[in-house]
Design an enzyme around this catalytic site. Structure first.
Site, mmCIF file in Angstrom:
data_model
loop_
_atom_site.group_PDB
_atom_site.id
_atom_site.type_symbol
_atom_site.label_atom_id
_atom_site.label_comp_id
_atom_site.label_asym_id
_atom_site.label_seq_id
_atom_site.Cartn_x
_atom_site.Cartn_y
_atom_site.Cartn_z
ATOM 1 N N ARG A 265 0.848 -1.187 0.000
ATOM 2 C CA ARG A 265 0.000 0.000 0.000
ATOM 3 C C ARG A 265 0.882 1.234 0.000
ATOM 4 O O ARG A 265 1.877 1.294 0.711
ATOM 5 C CB ARG A 265 -0.905 0.012 1.230
ATOM 6 C CG ARG A 265 -1.854 -1.162 1.218
ATOM 7 C CD ARG A 265 -2.821 -1.108 2.368
ATOM 8 N NE ARG A 265 -3.620 -2.329 2.382
ATOM 9 C CZ ARG A 265 -4.470 -2.650 3.347
ATOM 10 N NH1 ARG A 265 -4.643 -1.831 4.379
ATOM 11 N NH2 ARG A 265 -5.151 -3.769 3.285
ATOM 12 N N GLN B 212 -0.512 -9.556 5.815
ATOM 13 C CA GLN B 212 -1.715 -9.651 6.639
ATOM 14 C C GLN B 212 -1.966 -11.102 6.992
ATOM 15 O O GLN B 212 -1.753 -11.988 6.163
ATOM 16 C CB GLN B 212 -2.930 -9.168 5.848
ATOM 17 C CG GLN B 212 -2.958 -7.694 5.616
ATOM 18 C CD GLN B 212 -4.233 -7.289 4.889
ATOM 19 O OE1 GLN B 212 -4.545 -7.836 3.839
ATOM 20 N NE2 GLN B 212 -4.965 -6.344 5.455
ATOM 21 N N HIS C 231 -14.371 -10.467 5.802
ATOM 22 C CA HIS C 231 -12.934 -10.344 5.620
ATOM 23 C C HIS C 231 -12.357 -10.098 7.008
ATOM 24 O O HIS C 231 -12.901 -9.309 7.752
ATOM 25 C CB HIS C 231 -12.757 -9.132 4.696
ATOM 26 C CG HIS C 231 -11.389 -8.604 4.600
ATOM 27 N ND1 HIS C 231 -10.673 -8.655 3.446
ATOM 28 C CD2 HIS C 231 -10.611 -7.991 5.506
ATOM 29 C CE1 HIS C 231 -9.496 -8.091 3.648
ATOM 30 N NE2 HIS C 231 -9.443 -7.683 4.875
#
Length: 635
Positions: free
Chosen positions: A362, A380, A510
């Site tokens: 990101r 993650q 999620h």
RNA sequence: GCUGAUGUAGCUCAACGGUAGAGCAGCUGAUUUGUAAUCAGCAGGUUGGGGGUUCGAUUCCCUCCAUCAGCUCCA
């Protein structure tokens, strides 16, 4: 006038009595300690007359309300001092914050450290002068007239207030400021002041506005409190994961490679490996399937997912491959969905839970990068849960339980829960948002967790629960996030075949439990101050032979421990015992085994625990079982 | 990205408009050690990169990179 106290008792007082006088009527001690009052839900200065029957709360410094007023008044004193020293500076706003206060100033040249010292000295002078804070009620016009041509910031603030709103000024000495209040009775109540640092800050936090210069500070009623606070800052500095990470060889970033791109050095990588293995084992146990997905994907994928519409500013520009744009993934979801969509699913298959330690990239503004906490590429501990509407509620509750189990395993047992609702920029139907939000809420309530609501704080694709953990210094860190997602399911046209033989839309959630491995590792380092529990320690045992004569015995022990999967090394250097111990202590290795003549003769080891010292001698098999038990218990 | 500060040996730090110095770590040797630093020697630097000013720059200026404290944002 009838005044009701927090304990429910009601007493009669004269009209116009002040909160201070009420406190005085209860006890001199109380009157000395209170800083501010709440009268019928409105904060009152201690010397502001009460003119109605009311309910009263009195706050001391130890209360949040008391601190806030104390610090807010200090910020006024700071502005006053700045105005004395730099008359041309314009003052903007100066609130109390969680730890202390700040004030923003419009000035041509920024404040230097010497300026801060000077300002601090002037503030002390002002507190000795001890002028009272005087509350003045003015009309909007009066307020505008006062600040007109003097201070455009105040004028802007005043203009935004409603026509009939009560506007108040507070005056202390020569300094008058637009302020809602309340304030301390007088400046003399501020005893210990410390200005901490300066920084730039945009007027009203908007980068289009002028950059102002902010001074942060804190104040206390006693020297001891100030010293404690400064000591706590020192302690936090000592635990800084960037410092410890360097000292223990855990991780690094390199200028020549790029900011925010983390390298896990052998010691850190070993710990990560342990975390990942534990994580994988627990996920299999909890019914997840582990998957691996690519790091880049076609633009059309990100178009379908909506990321190019809603998340583009956090994505890197595309790579053009054979005329096609590919983007580095900022999230893993589209890939997981592709796997789901690659075959037909029956309701009998659900829930399906795909988990991946997925590395995403990101774009973060260079100025926000921070050690392991804010980086540009991170892994993650991601998963996507795909289920039927009937399974949804239950799965969310299971997820909450699973999250807390994981966090607890790593030594975190204090949590805060946040429920975030629909933001302005979002996709999906309002009704879906409502339903999703409700499901999350119910899950929290079923488990009896207290939670805060972050209005508008949800992701663009759904509402979420965030879990913040508190570390050893009581600081909060964001960890787990459980995010609802109605939108991707429909964008990618996800379906399952129901009992009725027809296609239905599944629900998708999620989630990341640890958040990112990088940030989580940073939190672990600070939580344990680098003194990792033995199950996580890169090296668990250091064997220290007293002299070269005992190296072969040390090797024997080392093999025995190694065979039991204990991470062990021998220090064979020809140094004195004290030196090798100091070295092992500095490296924060949990156990040191000292072996010399005595141990060799009795087939024992002398055990020294990191930070605790000598534990005496043990036979090797006893030591092994102690260590194994400790590893097992994650202590 | 913006404001301000900083960047000297692996680490922590010193010095200076006249080609950099200490402690620790490292290496070599001596020492063979009993619970937080044994002694001696050696080696180690294009002073973050590039450009400029100057007889001379690591020092002054510009620019880029990175780091730090914040602003804004998030795992």
């Amino acid at each position: 006038m009838k005044i009701k106290f927090p304990d429910g008792s009601i007493k009669e007082y004269e009209y116009g009595i002040t909160p201070y006088q009420i406190a005085e009527s209860i006890s001199k001690g109380l009157a000395k300690e209170i800083l501010v009052a709440k009268i019928n839900n409105q904060m009152y200065d201690l010397n502001r007359p009460i003119t109605n029957d009311c309910e009263i709360f009195l706050y001391k410094f130890k209360d949040k309300e008391g601190k806030s007023v104390y610090w807010h008044s200090t910020s006024h004193i700071m502005a006053q001092a700045v105005k004395r020293l730099f008359p041309n500076v314009k003052v903007a706003i100066g609130p109390a914050i969680e730890n202390g206060f700040y004030y923003d100033f419009d000035t041509e040249k920024p404040f230097t450290d010497e300026d801060l010292m000077q300002i601090e000295a002037e503030m002390k002078k002002i507190t000795f002068e001890g002028e009272p804070f005087i509350r003045k009620q003015v009309s909007k016009q009066e307020a505008l007239d006062f600040f007109k041509d003097k201070n455009e910031y105040k004028v802007e603030l005043i203009k935004e207030l409603a026509e009939d709103e009560q506007i108040t000024f507070y005056q202390s000495g020569e300094f008058i400021d637009l302020c809602l209040g309340p304030h301390l009775p007088d400046a003399n109540m501020i005893k210990e002041i410390k200005l901490l640092h300066t920084s730039g800050a945009y007027w009203r936090g908007n980068e289009k506005n002028k950059m102002l210069h902010r001074i942060y500070g804190i104040s206390f009623q006693s020297k001891k409190e100030l010293e404690n606070y400064l000591q706590k800052l020192e302690e936090a500095k000592k635990r800084d994961h960037r410092k410890i990470g360097k000292e223990l060889g855990l991780f690094a970033t390199y200028d020549q490679i790029g900011a925010g791109l983390v390298h896990w050095l052998p010691n850190g990588a070993r710990i990560r490996d342990i975390i990942e293995n534990f994580w994988k084992k627990e996920h299999y146990k909890a019914g997840y399937e582990l998957i691996y997905t690519p790091h880049i994907g076609k633009g059309s994928l990100w178009q379908t997912s909506g990321h190019l519409d809603f998340y583009k500013e956090s994505m890197y520009p595309p790579l053009n491959i054979e005329g096609e744009d590919y983007y580095l993934k900022p999230m893993n979801c589209p890939f997981h969905i592709a796997i789901y969509n690659s075959e037909l699913h029956s309701y009998r298959d659900l829930p399906i839970k795909y988990a991946e330690l997925g590395t995403v990239y990101r774009y973060e503004l260079s100025g926000v990068l921070h050690g392991l906490m804010r980086v540009r590429g991170f892994t993650q501990d991601d998963a996507h849960l795909i289920c039927t509407p009937e399974q949804l509620q239950d799965e969310i509750i299971k997820l909450l339980d699973f999250s807390l189990y994981m966090l607890k395993s790593f030594g975190f047992d204090k949590y805060e829960f946040f429920l975030s609702t629909k933001p302005e920029k979002s996709i999906g139907k309002p009704l879906d948002w409502e339903k999703a939000t409700e499901t999350l809420k119910v899950a929290l309530e079923v488990r009896g967790f207290q939670y805060n609501i972050d209005e508008g704080g949800g992701a663009f694709y759904g509402p979420k629960i965030d879990i913040y953990i508190k570390d050893a210094l009581d600081r909060s860190w964001q960890c787990t996030t459980i995010q609802f997602d109605f939108n991707l399911a429909s964008r990618f046209n996800m379906t399952y075949i129901g009992e009725d033989g027809k296609e239905h839309r599944p629900y998708m959630v999620h989630r990341a439990l640890l958040g990112s491995l990088e940030r989580f590792f940073g939190m672990l380092i600070e939580h344990y101050a680098g003194n990792f529990p033995i199950w996580l320690a890169a090296q668990q045992v250091q064997i220290i032979p007293i002299s070269e004569h005992y190296i072969s015995y040390a090797k024997e022990i080392c093999n025995r421990l190694s065979n039991e999967n204990i991470r062990v090394k021998i220090d064979t250097r020809s140094e004195k015992l004290g030196y090798k111990i100091r070295d092992a202590e500095t490296k924060k290795i949990p156990y040191m085994l000292i072996v010399g003549e005595k141990e060799k003769a009795n087939n024992t080891v002398s055990v020294r625990r990191h930070l605790k010292g000598d534990l005496g001698s043990f036979c090797v098999s006893d030591f092994i079982s102690i260590v194994k038990k400790e590893i097992e218990n994650k202590k």
